[in-house]
Write a protein that holds these residues in place. Sequence first.
Motif, PDB file in Angstrom:
ATOM      1  N   ILE A   1       6.725  10.349   6.337  1.00  0.00           N
ATOM      2  CA  ILE A   1       6.702   9.503   7.416  1.00  0.00           C
ATOM      3  C   ILE A   1       5.421   8.744   6.764  1.00  0.00           C
ATOM      4  O   ILE A   1       4.512   9.122   5.869  1.00  0.00           O
ATOM      5  CB  ILE A   1       6.198  10.458   8.675  1.00  0.00           C
ATOM      6  CG1 ILE A   1       4.890  11.292   8.542  1.00  0.00           C
ATOM      7  CG2 ILE A   1       7.359  10.687   9.357  1.00  0.00           C
ATOM      8  CD1 ILE A   1       4.538  11.826   9.581  1.00  0.00           C
ATOM      9  N   ALA A   2       5.279   7.560   7.572  1.00  0.00           N
ATOM     10  CA  ALA A   2       3.974   6.530   7.224  1.00  0.00           C
ATOM     11  C   ALA A   2       3.734   5.974   8.027  1.00  0.00           C
ATOM     12  O   ALA A   2       4.130   5.229   8.960  1.00  0.00           O
ATOM     13  CB  ALA A   2       4.400   5.882   5.875  1.00  0.00           C
ATOM     14  N   VAL A   3       2.224   5.513   7.864  1.00  0.00           N
ATOM     15  CA  VAL A   3       1.474   4.418   8.991  1.00  0.00           C
ATOM     16  C   VAL A   3       0.992   3.422   7.852  1.00  0.00           C
ATOM     17  O   VAL A   3       0.024   3.821   7.089  1.00  0.00           O
ATOM     18  CB  VAL A   3       0.591   4.824   9.887  1.00  0.00           C
ATOM     19  CG1 VAL A   3       0.117   3.749  10.758  1.00  0.00           C
ATOM     20  CG2 VAL A   3       1.449   5.761  10.799  1.00  0.00           C
ATOM     21  N   THR A   4       1.280   2.332   7.757  1.00  0.00           N
ATOM     22  CA  THR A   4       0.750   1.298   6.735  1.00  0.00           C
ATOM     23  C   THR A   4       0.475  -0.060   7.484  1.00  0.00           C
ATOM     24  O   THR A   4       0.783  -0.331   8.314  1.00  0.00           O
ATOM     25  CB  THR A   4       1.753   1.155   5.409  1.00  0.00           C
ATOM     26  OG1 THR A   4       3.029   0.423   5.985  1.00  0.00           O
ATOM     27  CG2 THR A   4       2.236   2.595   4.838  1.00  0.00           C
TER      28      THR A   4
ATOM     29  N   ILE B   1      -3.864   9.548   2.053  1.00  0.00           N
ATOM     30  CA  ILE B   1      -4.712   8.524   2.968  1.00  0.00           C
ATOM     31  C   ILE B   1      -5.543   7.565   1.851  1.00  0.00           C
ATOM     32  O   ILE B   1      -6.148   8.181   1.425  1.00  0.00           O
ATOM     33  CB  ILE B   1      -5.592   9.455   3.608  1.00  0.00           C
ATOM     34  CG1 ILE B   1      -5.023  10.424   4.531  1.00  0.00           C
ATOM     35  CG2 ILE B   1      -6.298   8.421   4.790  1.00  0.00           C
ATOM     36  CD1 ILE B   1      -5.622  11.416   5.478  1.00  0.00           C
ATOM     37  N   ARG B   2      -5.113   6.422   1.945  1.00  0.00           N
ATOM     38  CA  ARG B   2      -5.919   5.402   1.009  1.00  0.00           C
ATOM     39  C   ARG B   2      -6.015   4.189   1.757  1.00  0.00           C
ATOM     40  O   ARG B   2      -5.273   3.520   2.539  1.00  0.00           O
ATOM     41  CB  ARG B   2      -5.158   5.431  -0.252  1.00  0.00           C
ATOM     42  CG  ARG B   2      -3.757   5.000  -0.197  1.00  0.00           C
ATOM     43  CD  ARG B   2      -2.909   5.070  -1.418  1.00  0.00           C
ATOM     44  NE  ARG B   2      -3.267   4.707  -2.595  1.00  0.00           N
ATOM     45  CZ  ARG B   2      -3.254   3.403  -3.240  1.00  0.00           C
ATOM     46  NH1 ARG B   2      -2.345   2.567  -2.776  1.00  0.00           N
ATOM     47  NH2 ARG B   2      -4.183   3.266  -4.253  1.00  0.00           N
ATOM     48  N   GLY B   3      -7.111   3.664   1.375  1.00  0.00           N
ATOM     49  CA  GLY B   3      -7.640   2.157   1.649  1.00  0.00           C
ATOM     50  C   GLY B   3      -7.689   2.040   3.550  1.00  0.00           C
ATOM     51  O   GLY B   3      -7.319   1.028   3.870  1.00  0.00           O
TER      52      GLY B   3
ATOM     53  N   VAL C   1       3.036  12.785   4.046  1.00  0.00           N
ATOM     54  CA  VAL C   1       2.577  11.793   4.829  1.00  0.00           C
ATOM     55  C   VAL C   1       1.644  10.767   4.141  1.00  0.00           C
ATOM     56  O   VAL C   1       1.014  11.333   3.320  1.00  0.00           O
ATOM     57  CB  VAL C   1       1.546  12.869   5.991  1.00  0.00           C
ATOM     58  CG1 VAL C   1       0.977  11.859   6.761  1.00  0.00           C
ATOM     59  CG2 VAL C   1       2.305  13.757   6.669  1.00  0.00           C
ATOM     60  N   TYR C   2       2.069   9.733   4.620  1.00  0.00           N
ATOM     61  CA  TYR C   2       1.295   8.404   3.750  1.00  0.00           C
ATOM     62  C   TYR C   2       0.689   7.687   4.609  1.00  0.00           C
ATOM     63  O   TYR C   2       1.414   7.287   5.611  1.00  0.00           O
ATOM     64  CB  TYR C   2       2.349   7.718   2.999  1.00  0.00           C
ATOM     65  CG  TYR C   2       1.984   6.805   2.193  1.00  0.00           C
ATOM     66  CD1 TYR C   2       1.258   7.078   0.734  1.00  0.00           C
ATOM     67  CD2 TYR C   2       1.731   5.729   2.433  1.00  0.00           C
ATOM     68  CE1 TYR C   2       0.503   6.105  -0.003  1.00  0.00           C
ATOM     69  CE2 TYR C   2       1.347   4.226   1.509  1.00  0.00           C
ATOM     70  CZ  TYR C   2       0.568   4.868   0.192  1.00  0.00           C
ATOM     71  OH  TYR C   2       0.032   3.893  -0.429  1.00  0.00           O
ATOM     72  N   ILE C   3      -0.393   7.446   4.751  1.00  0.00           N
ATOM     73  CA  ILE C   3      -1.327   6.541   5.573  1.00  0.00           C
ATOM     74  C   ILE C   3      -2.260   5.257   4.603  1.00  0.00           C
ATOM     75  O   ILE C   3      -3.033   5.902   3.834  1.00  0.00           O
ATOM     76  CB  ILE C   3      -2.248   7.308   6.495  1.00  0.00           C
ATOM     77  CG1 ILE C   3      -1.398   8.360   7.364  1.00  0.00           C
ATOM     78  CG2 ILE C   3      -3.018   6.297   7.423  1.00  0.00           C
ATOM     79  CD1 ILE C   3      -2.281   9.152   8.209  1.00  0.00           C
TER      80      ILE C   3
END
Length: 496
Positions: free
Chosen positions: A138-141, A226-228, A201-203
């Motif tokens: 899952i991601a929030v970008t 978690i980046r940026g 998980v990717y944010i």
Amino acid sequence: MDSLPTIDEVGAANLPDTIAAIEAPFEMPKFQKPVFADHTINIQEKGAKQKEKITEIIQKSIDDLSAIGGGKVIIPKGKWKTGRISLKSNINLHLEDGAELYFSGQLEDYRPAVFTRHEGVEVMSLGACIYAFNQENIAVTGRGTIYGPEEGPVRSQMMTENVTEKFVPIEKPVEDRIYEGYNNEPIFLPMLISPTNCKNVYIEGITLERTAFWNIVPVYCDGVIIRGVTVNSVGIPRGDGIDIESSRNVLIEYSTLNSGDDCFTMKAGRGEDGIRVDKPTENVVVRYCLAKKGHGAITIGSETAGTIRNLYIHDCVFDNTGVGIRFKTRRPRGGGGENLYYKRLRMNLHGTAFKWDMLGQPMYVGDMAKRKPVLEVNILTPTFRDIFIEDILVEKAKTFLKLYGIPESPMTNLQMKNIEVKKSDELFIVNDADQLVFNNINITSKDSLMVFLDARNISFKDAIFNVSGDTLKIKREGNLTENIYFKNTNIPFVHN
């Protein structure tokens, strides 16, 4: 120290496209950006309108895409209103540049209650504005901005009666610890983003504003990037930036936190409930990040029941933060921290550079906050040990080092080397600690007093002290204080 990162080299403004390989003092997985199916849904094409609450449209888009293998749900440029959103496996929730997602302040937009953890205690409550449970990939970008709940019952009905572990009846099964806010009953504030018991998980890239509580909080997750991200929560009590809660295999990089409480924080459950769950936070790397305002730049605790281990912080800048490297726990919190590494950090602080607070305050633990009497060690006695700190430049701080251990559980095995403090008002206090080594340190302080209370086996080698009167004043207290050594120091010392 000239090679240490500067403020214009770290943080969200410097986010690279690729994820560089990790070199850590413990084994870490290889992190890669996630891959999602080509399917996309733009919520505007599904009838979303900016002046209307669009929770159902967003949620149905997520559910429909997840059912066919996943893809990207796009929040386009504009101002959008919503209630709680639940991410599903293989979904990337993407906020385009100029997208503003505003969360409701009404309790009905967060019901029914979901499984969550509040300050280290498991409950059924509002969860998070963006929530996920038992999901994968899952991601929030994106470049958009997420705003926490507006004014309303979500904020005004927050639990204020007691500390969490005393308010929640932990003898009850978790499914019976329900707090939904009916009949004006108190609730626990929702976090802004909190994937729970999720994998991969990717944010990335988003900005978070106006949270009601902690901002980004992975709970029981494995594989988190978690980046940026940028967080602005100054002025919000308990407005932590990023809290890693009983999660493992985590990378945080190129993020900028401007927080109402601690900035980057590692937690692992509180007291008896945390001991029951027994899940550590482990294998975490934080690099190329910027901590601005906040109580602590990098903090361990105070929820430590499952233990925080294998943490590596490097190449970060703390600018106008309170405490630089902060360790917190309490006698009845359990667990602790071990194998903690800090390297190549630049600090400009208005508080203490290095601080351990293992006793806490009476408002949380009553008389247990007092050093004496010494208590019997039990399963709830926390321990901090095996901490390695090197290549640190402190441009300004109120105090170089404060260490308040627990008499029956002294902080053990701290190794600090290549430390330069250019300006501090106070020098050094150590209570209840064993096996501390300071090599190649250069400390400038208005104060010349070093206090040792039940502190033993402490050595200073190749140490330069620029202090008032050009003489160190050593104050030894407690029957256990012994073996305090100075070798190759630039000035004499006297016992005060």
